[in-house]
Design a protein around this motif. Structure first.
Motif, PDB file in Angstrom:
ATOM      1  N   UNK A 116       1.830  36.901 -49.875  1.00 50.65           N
ATOM      2  CA  UNK A 116       1.975  35.723 -50.599  1.00 50.65           C
ATOM      3  C   UNK A 116       1.884  34.982 -51.141  1.00 50.65           C
ATOM      4  N   UNK A 117       2.158  33.991 -49.644  1.00 51.39           N
ATOM      5  CA  UNK A 117       2.144  32.600 -50.272  1.00 51.39           C
ATOM      6  C   UNK A 117       0.975  32.243 -49.325  1.00 51.39           C
ATOM      7  N   UNK A 118       0.632  32.959 -48.255  1.00 48.50           N
ATOM      8  CA  UNK A 118      -0.838  32.887 -47.188  1.00 48.50           C
ATOM      9  C   UNK A 118      -2.212  33.240 -47.965  1.00 48.50           C
ATOM     10  N   UNK A 119      -1.650  34.307 -48.974  1.00 52.44           N
ATOM     11  CA  UNK A 119      -3.010  34.551 -50.515  1.00 52.44           C
ATOM     12  C   UNK A 119      -3.072  33.636 -51.059  1.00 52.44           C
ATOM     13  N   UNK A 120      -1.483  32.769 -51.901  1.00 52.90           N
ATOM     14  CA  UNK A 120      -2.375  32.402 -52.467  1.00 52.90           C
ATOM     15  C   UNK A 120      -2.957  30.362 -52.200  1.00 52.90           C
ATOM     16  N   UNK A 121      -2.308  30.388 -50.712  1.00 54.30           N
ATOM     17  CA  UNK A 121      -2.981  28.954 -50.316  1.00 54.30           C
ATOM     18  C   UNK A 121      -4.175  29.377 -49.875  1.00 54.30           C
ATOM     19  N   UNK A 122      -4.921  30.301 -48.792  1.00 55.87           N
ATOM     20  CA  UNK A 122      -5.984  30.538 -48.820  1.00 55.87           C
ATOM     21  C   UNK A 122      -6.876  30.801 -50.186  1.00 55.87           C
ATOM     22  N   UNK A 123      -6.135  30.811 -51.554  1.00 48.38           N
ATOM     23  CA  UNK A 123      -7.262  31.118 -52.337  1.00 48.38           C
ATOM     24  C   UNK A 123      -7.388  29.550 -52.579  1.00 48.38           C
ATOM     25  N   UNK A 124      -6.356  28.758 -53.126  1.00 48.59           N
ATOM     26  CA  UNK A 124      -6.262  27.645 -53.376  1.00 48.59           C
ATOM     27  C   UNK A 124      -7.920  26.355 -52.182  1.00 48.59           C
ATOM     28  N   UNK A 125      -7.384  27.110 -50.761  1.00 50.45           N
ATOM     29  CA  UNK A 125      -8.320  26.265 -49.473  1.00 50.45           C
ATOM     30  C   UNK A 125      -9.533  26.502 -50.494  1.00 50.45           C
ATOM     31  N   UNK A 126      -9.679  27.933 -50.651  1.00 50.65           N
ATOM     32  CA  UNK A 126     -11.545  28.171 -50.808  1.00 50.65           C
ATOM     33  C   UNK A 126     -11.937  27.948 -52.326  1.00 50.65           C
ATOM     34  N   UNK A 127     -11.205  28.099 -52.816  1.00 47.51           N
ATOM     35  CA  UNK A 127     -11.687  26.603 -54.185  1.00 47.51           C
ATOM     36  C   UNK A 127     -12.140  25.075 -53.500  1.00 47.51           C
ATOM     37  N   UNK A 128     -11.242  25.071 -53.344  1.00 46.14           N
ATOM     38  CA  UNK A 128     -11.410  23.607 -52.660  1.00 46.14           C
ATOM     39  C   UNK A 128     -12.875  23.367 -51.496  1.00 46.14           C
ATOM     40  N   UNK A 129     -12.947  24.340 -51.252  1.00 48.94           N
ATOM     41  CA  UNK A 129     -13.716  23.519 -49.856  1.00 48.94           C
ATOM     42  C   UNK A 129     -15.170  24.440 -50.811  1.00 48.94           C
TER      43      UNK A 129
END
Length: 396
Positions: A116-129
């Protein structure tokens, strides 16, 4: 975002250890700083956030303590580039909305695991990119949101899709994301959709252009529609990651992807809104709609959507209405760029027959409003100006 700096805050040391272990199992290189303090006292720890240059702040609000949210709002204002994740046992819609308004990016359950943490972090990272690169998608995503039930947002979404497709060769996809009560298909066809969005995502690994189109209804050669599930229970099967996959695929194969979102704002709807280039928030000239618009605009602001991403659309516009356009703009604190006329007999006839307004009543005010709206999006001259110019050419 490659290596990420993550700060975690909890009043309970054992919870800090649990969260640290969960983060350690996430599939990313993370630098984690633990801060033992109650969420309400985080304001006094802001210097640590600055010192460690935290990209993400994870806050343990285990019992759904909404009292910590105003503190997080102030921290978000102080560090606008830092994403905030709240862990909470409270999953109510009210708590979720409060958290969003205070700038929280993700709300996860208290017992969230590494996945769950990995999925949330990836969503945040994707938005930043995406924000940093500012790369243009091949297709534009236009989302329709209703500021209050009965706004006519679905009618506008379906008919604008038809207007865009009818003015040239633009490829248009209409996705009905009102998953419990969606009926966009009824505005463009009197037939029953053979498949729905639930069928398209049933085996997400198979999702490609051919499979997507096989589950869509073809309205005309360049307009396809993915209908909402007939059974509301099947809408519950659809997850935010399904929405990501659908929209990412659609923008690669269509010039315009129109999302009809309905009234509710939840995790799935917000995921769809994140993809939108423009959000059309639909209002009418009544005080309940004004209240709804102000609330919705406030939520969009808390989600950090830039003002230019959101446009208020006044539907069922009447020149002699009790509330003028200026009154509405003043009350909502935002300008109204587009209006669509109130012609109930035309709109009802089109809806009852399952035919686009432009096809049924091309000379109506509604049809002209939609044609000009589509022309603006396509970068063309207004329809009336184009017709006048063509008449001049014929005389010459």
């Amino acid at each position: 975002m490659n290596d990420l700096n993550i700060a975690i805050a909890s009043a309970d040391k054992s919870r800090l250890d649990e969260i640290g272990l969960a983060l350690a199992s996430a599939k990313r290189r993370l630098r984690v700083t633990a801060m033992q303090c109650a969420p309400q006292r985080l304001g006094a720890m802001s210097s640590q956030l600055s010192q460690h240059a935290a990209d993400i702040l994870v806050v343990d609000c285990r019992d759904g303590d909404a009292g910590a949210l105003p503190v997080l709002e102030q921290i978000g204002i102080q560090y606008p580039r830092m994403a905030m994740v709240v862990l909470s046992s409270c999953e109510s819609a009210d708590f979720l909305l409060q958290a969003m308004r205070c700038g929280v990016r993700e709300v996860l359950p208290s017992n969230a695991d590494g996945a769950a943490f990995h999925a949330a972090i990836e969503r945040i990272a994707a938005k930043a990119v995406k924000a940093g690169a500012q790369q243009e998608q091949s297709g534009k995503v236009l989302a329709f949101a209703s500021c209050k039930g009965g706004s006519g947002a679905t009618f506008l979404a379906a008919n604008l899709g038809y207007a865009l497709a009818a003015q040239g060769d633009a490829r248009v996809a209409l996705l009905d994301l009102n998953l419990q009560f969606g009926d966009a298909a009824l505005y463009l066809s009197d037939g029953k959709a053979a498949a729905t969005i639930a069928d398209a995502v049933q085996d997400i690994s198979r999702l490609d252009e051919a499979f997507l189109k096989a589950n869509m209804m073809q309205v005309r050669f360049n307009l396809d529609m993915l209908a909402a599930p007939v059974d509301p229970a099947r809408g519950l099967e659809i997850k935010p990651e399904h929405i990501d996959a659908l929209i990412a695929l659609a923008v690669r194969h269509y010039d315009y992807v129109i999302l009809d979102l309905g009234r509710n704002l939840d995790a799935l709807t917000i995921r769809a809104l994140d993809h939108a280039d423009t959000i059309f928030a639909v209002v009418q000239a009544t005080l309940p709609f004004v209240r709804g618009a102000k609330r919705m605009l406030g939520i969009f602001e808390s989600l950090e959507y830039p003002p230019q991403k959101v446009e208020l659309v006044l539907n069922r516009f009447e020149k002699d209405a009790a509330l003028s356009v200026k009154d509405l703009e003043s009350a909502c604190g935002a300008s109204i760029r587009r209006t669509v006329a109130h012609e109930p007999h035309v709109a009802e006839a089109a809806a009852n027959q399952g035919i686009a307004v432009m096809k049924l009543a091309g000379g109506s005010c509604i049809a002209r409003n939609l044609e000009n709206w589509a022309a603006d999006l396509l970068g063309k001259a207004p329809v009336e100006e184009s017709r006048w110019f063509n008449r001049i050419l014929k005389r010459a």
